[in-house]
Scaffold this active site. Sequence first.
Site, mmCIF file in Angstrom:
data_model
loop_
_atom_site.group_PDB
_atom_site.id
_atom_site.type_symbol
_atom_site.label_atom_id
_atom_site.label_comp_id
_atom_site.label_asym_id
_atom_site.label_seq_id
_atom_site.Cartn_x
_atom_site.Cartn_y
_atom_site.Cartn_z
ATOM 1 N N ASP A 82 -9.921 -26.503 -32.795
ATOM 2 C CA ASP A 82 -8.641 -27.469 -32.376
ATOM 3 C C ASP A 82 -9.225 -28.379 -31.374
ATOM 4 O O ASP A 82 -9.502 -28.339 -30.178
ATOM 5 C CB ASP A 82 -7.532 -26.634 -31.803
ATOM 6 C CG ASP A 82 -6.529 -27.490 -31.039
ATOM 7 O OD1 ASP A 82 -6.582 -28.583 -31.122
ATOM 8 O OD2 ASP A 82 -5.918 -26.731 -30.333
ATOM 9 N N LYS A 124 -10.720 -25.874 -28.517
ATOM 10 C CA LYS A 124 -10.891 -24.738 -28.549
ATOM 11 C C LYS A 124 -11.420 -24.357 -29.842
ATOM 12 O O LYS A 124 -11.223 -24.953 -30.683
ATOM 13 C CB LYS A 124 -9.317 -24.082 -28.372
ATOM 14 C CG LYS A 124 -8.540 -24.558 -26.906
ATOM 15 C CD LYS A 124 -7.144 -24.081 -27.132
ATOM 16 C CE LYS A 124 -6.343 -24.420 -25.881
ATOM 17 N NZ LYS A 124 -4.971 -23.858 -25.918
ATOM 18 N N ASP A 168 -2.582 -31.459 -34.870
ATOM 19 C CA ASP A 168 -2.579 -30.464 -34.028
ATOM 20 C C ASP A 168 -0.689 -30.024 -34.176
ATOM 21 O O ASP A 168 -0.342 -28.891 -34.330
ATOM 22 C CB ASP A 168 -2.707 -30.725 -32.672
ATOM 23 C CG ASP A 168 -1.960 -32.142 -32.109
ATOM 24 O OD1 ASP A 168 -1.578 -32.790 -32.678
ATOM 25 O OD2 ASP A 168 -2.100 -32.050 -30.847
#
EC number: 2.7.1.33
Length: 242
Positions: A6, A13, A99
């Site tokens: 991500d 992350k 996202d």
Amino acid sequence: MILLIDAGNTRLKWRLAGTGGPLEGAGVMADAEPLIGLSGYWSDIDRILVSTVASESARAQLHELLLAGAKVPVEYCWAESTRDGLSNSYGDVSRMGADRWHAMLAGWVRCKASFAVVDAGSAVTVDYVNAGGRHLGGYILPGLQMMRRSLKVDAARIGFEQSEQLDTRPGQSTGECVNHGLAWLTEALVQRIHRDAKAFGLSAIYLTGGDARRLQALGLEANVVEGMVLDGLERIASAGVL
């Protein structure tokens, strides 16, 4: 193993799935080696899935690091019209941040009922989904850190010291006025989310992102779920091909 990433505007992350238990880490996008925690695992990675809202230059830099490390193709996962019964409200789904879509997918898989997902990162995104899996729409707002940076840069003469204290009382110094004002604005957002959740009859509110605990401390009644974007990517990975 499958590497899930991500990549946001400032931080990334990662999660290694298929290790018996997920291994996770984080890094700063601007760092020369944001994936240093993966140094002992590159040879075991056979698939890479990425959800990103980073700039094209940042994405290209990350892409080169991934190819150099794992030697496998990098699969980018973008927002879609539909997946697993979840449907997008955007007329042009390419305009939605990946996202947001992947966090919504994680929420949908988790409850299969109406819900809100609040991702509190550099920006705060709020999205609502009904019981039929239809995205009702959402909001994108500056996050606490973004608002604080904006005041420091664009209103430099104000001059204030940053405080992480979440106090919404009227300030009695410039620093208090700024820091309490940011908390006050965020608390107003929390109240609006609660009103919307009631109006839409939502069954759950999911909260994720780096500032999740701060929103919770300001009264947001939500289930904190770490790594919802990665959860959504993992769901896509489990389906096989994109």
